[in-house]
Design a protein around this motif. Structure first.
Motif, PDB file in Angstrom:
ATOM      1  N   VAL A 295       0.831  -1.198   0.000  1.00 16.40           N
ATOM      2  CA  VAL A 295       0.000   0.000   0.000  1.00 16.40           C
ATOM      3  C   VAL A 295       0.869   1.253   0.000  1.00 16.40           C
ATOM      4  CG1 VAL A 295      -1.797   1.261   1.242  1.00 16.40           C
ATOM      5  CG2 VAL A 295      -1.833  -1.246   1.191  1.00 16.40           C
ATOM      6  N   SER A 296       1.896   1.260   0.813  1.00 15.54           N
ATOM      7  CA  SER A 296       2.843   2.367   0.833  1.00 15.54           C
ATOM      8  C   SER A 296       4.196   1.840   1.287  1.00 15.54           C
ATOM      9  CB  SER A 296       2.376   3.505   1.755  1.00 15.54           C
ATOM     10  OG  SER A 296       2.347   3.079   3.101  1.00 15.54           O
ATOM     11  N   TYR A 297       5.237   2.598   0.948  1.00 14.58           N
ATOM     12  CA  TYR A 297       6.596   2.111   1.236  1.00 14.58           C
ATOM     13  C   TYR A 297       7.555   3.282   1.313  1.00 14.58           C
ATOM     14  CZ  TYR A 297      11.277   0.456  -0.004  1.00 14.58           C
ATOM     15  OH  TYR A 297      12.632   0.247  -0.051  1.00 14.58           O
ATOM     16  N   ARG A 298       8.416   3.241   2.324  1.00 13.41           N
ATOM     17  CA  ARG A 298       9.518   4.191   2.430  1.00 13.41           C
ATOM     18  C   ARG A 298      10.755   3.411   2.850  1.00 13.41           C
ATOM     19  NH1 ARG A 298       5.530   8.352   5.474  1.00 13.41           N
ATOM     20  NH2 ARG A 298       5.064   9.740   3.731  1.00 13.41           N
ATOM     21  N   PRO A 299      11.832   3.505   2.094  1.00 14.14           N
ATOM     22  CA  PRO A 299      13.012   2.700   2.385  1.00 14.14           C
ATOM     23  C   PRO A 299      13.723   3.158   3.653  1.00 14.14           C
ATOM     24  CG  PRO A 299      13.514   4.293   0.676  1.00 14.14           C
ATOM     25  CD  PRO A 299      12.036   4.399   0.930  1.00 14.14           C
ATOM     26  N   ALA A 300      14.474   2.260   4.245  1.00 10.40           N
ATOM     27  CA  ALA A 300      15.281   2.630   5.411  1.00 10.40           C
ATOM     28  C   ALA A 300      16.362   3.625   4.987  1.00 10.40           C
ATOM     29  CB  ALA A 300      15.917   1.385   6.016  1.00 10.40           C
ATOM     30  N   TRP A 301      16.546   4.634   5.800  1.00 14.65           N
ATOM     31  CA  TRP A 301      17.581   5.644   5.577  1.00 14.65           C
ATOM     32  C   TRP A 301      18.585   5.529   6.721  1.00 14.65           C
ATOM     33  CZ3 TRP A 301      16.356  11.419   6.948  1.00 14.65           C
ATOM     34  CH2 TRP A 301      17.535  12.182   6.890  1.00 14.65           C
ATOM     35  N   ALA A 302      19.715   4.924   6.428  1.00 14.14           N
ATOM     36  CA  ALA A 302      20.737   4.696   7.448  1.00 14.14           C
ATOM     37  C   ALA A 302      21.497   5.984   7.728  1.00 14.14           C
ATOM     38  CB  ALA A 302      21.697   3.599   6.995  1.00 14.14           C
ATOM     39  N   ALA A 303      21.715   6.269   8.997  1.00 14.82           N
ATOM     40  CA  ALA A 303      22.422   7.491   9.383  1.00 14.82           C
ATOM     41  C   ALA A 303      23.872   7.447   8.931  1.00 14.82           C
ATOM     42  CB  ALA A 303      22.359   7.672  10.897  1.00 14.82           C
ATOM     43  N   ASP A 304      24.358   8.593   8.453  1.00 11.39           N
ATOM     44  CA  ASP A 304      25.758   8.756   8.059  1.00 11.39           C
ATOM     45  C   ASP A 304      26.416   9.723   9.038  1.00 11.39           C
ATOM     46  OD1 ASP A 304      28.206   9.226   6.916  1.00 11.39           O
ATOM     47  OD2 ASP A 304      27.426  10.245   5.127  1.00 11.39           O
ATOM     48  N   PRO A 305      27.333   9.244   9.878  1.00  8.65           N
ATOM     49  CA  PRO A 305      27.971  10.139  10.860  1.00  8.65           C
ATOM     50  C   PRO A 305      28.672  11.335  10.231  1.00  8.65           C
ATOM     51  CG  PRO A 305      28.472   7.844  11.337  1.00  8.65           C
ATOM     52  CD  PRO A 305      27.830   7.860   9.981  1.00  8.65           C
ATOM     53  N   ALA A 306      29.032  11.211   8.956  1.00  7.28           N
ATOM     54  CA  ALA A 306      29.753  12.297   8.291  1.00  7.28           C
ATOM     55  C   ALA A 306      28.823  13.167   7.439  1.00  7.28           C
ATOM     56  CB  ALA A 306      30.864  11.712   7.417  1.00  7.28           C
ATOM     57  N   ASN A 307      27.529  13.125   7.697  1.00  2.00           N
ATOM     58  CA  ASN A 307      26.554  13.878   6.909  1.00  2.00           C
ATOM     59  C   ASN A 307      26.993  15.342   6.768  1.00  2.00           C
ATOM     60  OD1 ASN A 307      24.218  15.511   6.245  1.00  2.00           O
ATOM     61  ND2 ASN A 307      22.936  13.776   6.778  1.00  2.00           N
ATOM     62  N   PRO A 308      27.413  15.777   5.560  1.00  2.00           N
ATOM     63  CA  PRO A 308      27.953  17.135   5.407  1.00  2.00           C
ATOM     64  C   PRO A 308      26.892  18.214   5.573  1.00  2.00           C
ATOM     65  CG  PRO A 308      27.714  16.087   3.257  1.00  2.00           C
ATOM     66  CD  PRO A 308      27.421  15.026   4.283  1.00  2.00           C
ATOM     67  N   LEU A 309      25.660  17.912   5.203  1.00  2.00           N
ATOM     68  CA  LEU A 309      24.582  18.893   5.354  1.00  2.00           C
ATOM     69  C   LEU A 309      24.306  19.147   6.834  1.00  2.00           C
ATOM     70  CD1 LEU A 309      22.272  20.670   4.385  1.00  2.00           C
ATOM     71  CD2 LEU A 309      20.898  18.594   4.063  1.00  2.00           C
ATOM     72  N   ALA A 310      24.228  18.084   7.615  1.00  2.00           N
ATOM     73  CA  ALA A 310      24.008  18.252   9.050  1.00  2.00           C
ATOM     74  C   ALA A 310      25.143  19.049   9.677  1.00  2.00           C
ATOM     75  CB  ALA A 310      23.877  16.887   9.722  1.00  2.00           C
ATOM     76  N   ALA A 311      26.369  18.791   9.235  1.00  2.00           N
ATOM     77  CA  ALA A 311      27.519  19.523   9.773  1.00  2.00           C
ATOM     78  C   ALA A 311      27.400  21.022   9.484  1.00  2.00           C
ATOM     79  CB  ALA A 311      28.816  18.964   9.197  1.00  2.00           C
ATOM     80  N   ASP A 312      26.966  21.370   8.276  1.00  2.00           N
ATOM     81  CA  ASP A 312      26.780  22.787   7.934  1.00  2.00           C
ATOM     82  C   ASP A 312      25.707  23.431   8.812  1.00  2.00           C
ATOM     83  OD1 ASP A 312      28.712  22.792   5.984  1.00  2.00           O
ATOM     84  OD2 ASP A 312      27.318  22.565   4.306  1.00  2.00           O
ATOM     85  N   LEU A 313      24.597  22.713   9.002  1.00  3.23           N
ATOM     86  CA  LEU A 313      23.504  23.266   9.802  1.00  3.23           C
ATOM     87  C   LEU A 313      23.913  23.426  11.268  1.00  3.23           C
ATOM     88  CD1 LEU A 313      20.607  21.204   8.210  1.00  3.23           C
ATOM     89  CD2 LEU A 313      20.907  23.682   8.016  1.00  3.23           C
ATOM     90  N   ILE A 314      24.662  22.470  11.787  1.00  7.10           N
ATOM     91  CA  ILE A 314      25.130  22.561  13.177  1.00  7.10           C
ATOM     92  C   ILE A 314      26.063  23.758  13.341  1.00  7.10           C
ATOM     93  CG2 ILE A 314      26.592  21.411  14.888  1.00  7.10           C
ATOM     94  CD1 ILE A 314      25.347  18.755  13.897  1.00  7.10           C
ATOM     95  N   ARG A 315      26.928  23.967  12.348  1.00  6.36           N
ATOM     96  CA  ARG A 315      27.855  25.103  12.399  1.00  6.36           C
ATOM     97  C   ARG A 315      27.088  26.422  12.378  1.00  6.36           C
ATOM     98  NH1 ARG A 315      29.438  28.169   8.424  1.00  6.36           N
ATOM     99  NH2 ARG A 315      28.710  26.692   6.850  1.00  6.36           N
ATOM    100  N   LEU A 316      26.119  26.544  11.499  1.00  7.11           N
ATOM    101  CA  LEU A 316      25.343  27.774  11.416  1.00  7.11           C
ATOM    102  C   LEU A 316      24.505  27.994  12.676  1.00  7.11           C
ATOM    103  CD1 LEU A 316      24.155  27.641   7.704  1.00  7.11           C
ATOM    104  CD2 LEU A 316      25.694  29.343   8.709  1.00  7.11           C
ATOM    105  N   ALA A 317      23.952  26.904  13.212  1.00  2.84           N
ATOM    106  CA  ALA A 317      23.184  27.028  14.445  1.00  2.84           C
ATOM    107  C   ALA A 317      24.066  27.532  15.578  1.00  2.84           C
ATOM    108  CB  ALA A 317      22.561  25.679  14.810  1.00  2.84           C
ATOM    109  N   GLY A 318      25.291  27.034  15.646  1.00  3.69           N
ATOM    110  CA  GLY A 318      26.215  27.498  16.676  1.00  3.69           C
ATOM    111  C   GLY A 318      26.499  28.981  16.552  1.00  3.69           C
ATOM    112  N   ALA A 319      26.627  29.463  15.320  1.00  2.00           N
ATOM    113  CA  ALA A 319      26.859  30.892  15.112  1.00  2.00           C
ATOM    114  C   ALA A 319      25.654  31.729  15.529  1.00  2.00           C
ATOM    115  CB  ALA A 319      27.189  31.149  13.641  1.00  2.00           C
TER     116      ALA A 319
END
Length: 392
Positions: A295-319
């Motif tokens: 009926v519906s399906y969404r694949p598993a999304w495994a976390a990437d510790p080196a996620n570059p987008l998350a790193a950018d957002l964390i840096r901007l949030a800190g600023a």
């Protein structure tokens, strides 16, 4: 013209009253999944709001009303766009706001009402971010697209085609779902599938000719018991039998039975095993027939510790003076598709709050404004914000 992070936050605070008015309008204009008329009212409100902050909009007809896609031109590289993903539907039936309308609580920060946290606050956040960006005298660094589907709460059976279409060529994907407790970004999600199992048996008189019948309900029950051992055990996977239907009367051997299952899986291995188990069922009884429908399906999304987008957002949030962390969500959403496809993806950018899908749903206005500033800082790139050296 670039400005400091402190100035960006200060200008976000000036938009508080506008944010409250828009959020009240969206929340009180109910949009239950499947209610095309009500959803279209919200879509028109969003279209007008985003057009006013520079978007080129298109309404895409769907099975239950129009989806909305917005485009903002970029002022820098054009070798890829940033995709934002949101949804306009909610889980609450029409009439809920008559009992629980939008409300600003006495603390002056908490807002309540159906969908305020999941996810109409996020949709307001995007409007404010674009207004903040325009106020810097700049536009997004890269082209930006926003996809607002109207069926996410039921698995995006139609809307996922738009997510897939606009994910092509995206260099980053920002999910506007609510954050994890404490405000953490979602950088991984469990996969999920809704599976319907239909069993066809043979009806017969349960007292006079039971041997002529093939009981569909008995077959279904035996299949479900077998699946309990075939599907990987938690935490790798989880199986929930959500509904069961079948039969007609107690004196009739059941000729039909149906169940709908909810499957969740942590990674690709568990996903493959779980889906193979439910989609390759073989009848135990001669004369029984089994079919399965995804009926519906969404694949598993495994976390990437080196996620570059998350790193950018964390840096901007800190600023901005904001602490931002990451985590994996047990729930699924439209960003499962982009994260699983390997596109840098971060979800949970909506305002902090809690009580999603319940009468206790609430969100923080302060967080909404802070996250609008964070979105503006990210989307604008170096042209929008000059980071304060004392805060970096």
């Amino acid at each position: 013209m670039a400005e400091s992070m402190d100035e960006l936050l200060a200008r976000a605070a000036l938009l508080r009253d506008q944010a409250l008015r828009r959020l009240e309008t969206l929340v009180n204009a109910e949009s239950p999944s499947g209610d095309a008329g009500r959803i279209d009212v919200v879509t028109r409100e969003l279209e007008a709001a985003y057009t006013a902050v520079g978007a080129r909009t298109e309404r895409v007809p769907g099975a239950d009303g129009d989806h909305l896609v917005c485009h903002w031109a970029g002022g820098g590289p054009d070798d890829g766009h940033i995709l934002m993903i949101g949804h306009s539907d909610t889980v609450f039936p029409a009439g809920t706001t008559a009992e629980r309308p939008f409300r600003l609580e006495p603390d002056g920060d908490t807002v309540t009402g159906p969908g305020v946290f999941d996810m109409k606050g996020s949709l307001v956040e995007v409007e404010l971010a674009m207004r903040l960006l325009a106020g810097t005298g700049s536009r997004p660094f890269r082209p930006v697209r926003l996809v607002v589907v109207n069926d996410e709460e039921i698995g995006s059976p139609d809307g996922r085609r738009l997510v897939a279409r606009h994910a092509e060529g995206a260099v980053a994907v920002l999910g506007l779902e609510a954050p994890l407790p404490g405000g953490a970004l979602k950088t991984g999600r469990r996969g999920v599938a809704r599976i319907r199992i239909d069993v066809e048996g043979v009806s017969a008189h349960a007292g006079l000719d039971p041997g002529l019948g093939v009981p569909a309900i008995d077959e279904l029950v035996d299949q479900l018991r077998a699946l309990r051992t075939a599907v990987p055990a938690p935490p790798a996977a989880e199986l929930n039998v959500g509904t069961i239907q079948g039969g007609t009367r107690a004196n009739v051997v059941s000729g039909h039975a149906r169940a709908e299952l909810g499957l969740r899986f942590a990674d690709q291995e568990a996903e493959d095993a779980a889906l193979a188990a439910v989609e390759s069922l073989v009848p135990f009884r001669d004369g029984a027939r089994i079919s399965t429908t995804r009926v519906s399906y969404r694949p598993a999304w495994a976390a990437d510790p080196a996620n570059p987008l998350a790193a950018d957002l964390i840096r901007l949030a800190g600023a901005l003076g904001l602490e931002l962390t990451t985590g994996t969500s047990g729930g699924a959403g439209d960003t499962n598709h982009t994260g699983a496809a390997g596109i840098p993806t971060a979800d949970g950018l909506g305002p902090e709050g809690g009580g999603a899908h319940s009468a206790a749903e609430h969100a923080s206005v302060r967080s909404l404004l802070h996250r609008a500033a964070l979105l503006a800082a990210y989307l604008g790139g170096p042209a929008a914000v000059a980071e304060d050296k004392e805060n970096t």
